[in-house]
Design a protein around this motif. Structure first.
Motif: not given
Length: 248
Positions: A21-30
């Motif tokens: 359920r993670l938004p796509g942009a969250t995968w690249a966050t620290e």
């Protein structure tokens, strides 16, 4: 299925649910692990299963310490997409459960590099510990990017997490323990209460009382005694050594 394997399966299910359920942009966050994104963190958890299932799929660490080898493994997989990382985790963790079920019943000691050498029955607890810590403390607030409440904690998950810490702490902190004058007693209160005795037997040089869940955080260096209400008394030099304990 043992309680430890049940805990692994339960934690695995939460990882899959949360990550699906993670938004796509969250995968690249620290994440809460310095230098690692959320994608790196999930990739790392998959790599831990690959080490149990088929280490040849990972780069040769060439004698690197376990934590530096983990960086190498994660870096080698950064070309994968988030969907590929999650699918890989789902597949290899399912295979890992079968491998760990076979390992758990063996009457042998298993060396895990500089992580230590453990009875086979203890090895599966490291998978509960790793997911417990990374999921709750490195993905969710306050240290991770996910601002909702972290998954709840129960005895099924916390007990094997503490079992791993109790087994690993003496091996992973042997140099610090060699500097102790006398023993140390760490009393864990709350869920899965227990008392850890470290160092020389006899009257302890220092006594520490901590909530068991807070202990998991400070012994992995994810917080301070002051922040978690730890009570400590005894020889200042012994207390300083205990503050520097770290389990991974």
């Amino acid at each position: 299925m043992s309680a430890t394997l049940e805990a692994i399966a339960a934690e695995r299910a939460i990882v899959l649910d949360v990550c699906s359920r993670l938004p796509g942009a969250t995968w690249a966050t620290e994440s809460g692990c310095p230098g690692w994104t959320v994608q790196d963190l999930v990739s790392h958890m998959a790599c831990s299963y690959w080490l149990a299932v088929d280490p040849s799929t990972l780069p040769d660490p060439g004698g690197l310490p376990a934590e530096r080898a983990a960086d190498l493994y994660v870096a080698s997989r950064r070309s994968m997409t988030p969907a590929e990382v999650l699918a890989d985790y789902e597949s290899v963790s399912a295979r890992g459960l079968d491998v760990l079920a076979a390992v758990e019943g063996q009457d042998v000691d298993i060396p895990i590099g500089d992580v230590g050498t453990y009875p086979a029955s203890v090895v599966p607890t490291t998978f509960v510990f790793e997911t417990f810590v990374h999921l709750r403390y490195d993905l969710f607030t306050p240290d991770g990017p996910l601002r909702s409440d972290p998954p709840p904690v129960d005895e099924l998950r916390l007990a094997p997490t503490l079992d791993w810490i109790e087994a690993a702490l003496p091996q992973q902190n042997s140099q610090l323990l060699n500097g102790l004058r006398g023993g140390v007693e760490i009393r864990l209160d709350g869920m899965c209460a227990r008392t850890l005795h470290l160092g020389a037997p006899g009257d302890p040089a220092a006594e520490i009382a901590s909530d068991s869940q807070a202990f998991v955080r400070w012994v992995t260096q994810r917080g301070t005694w002051e922040g978690f209400g730890v009570q400590a008394e005894g020889d200042p030099s012994a207390l300083d050594i205990v503050r520097r304990f770290r389990v991974f």
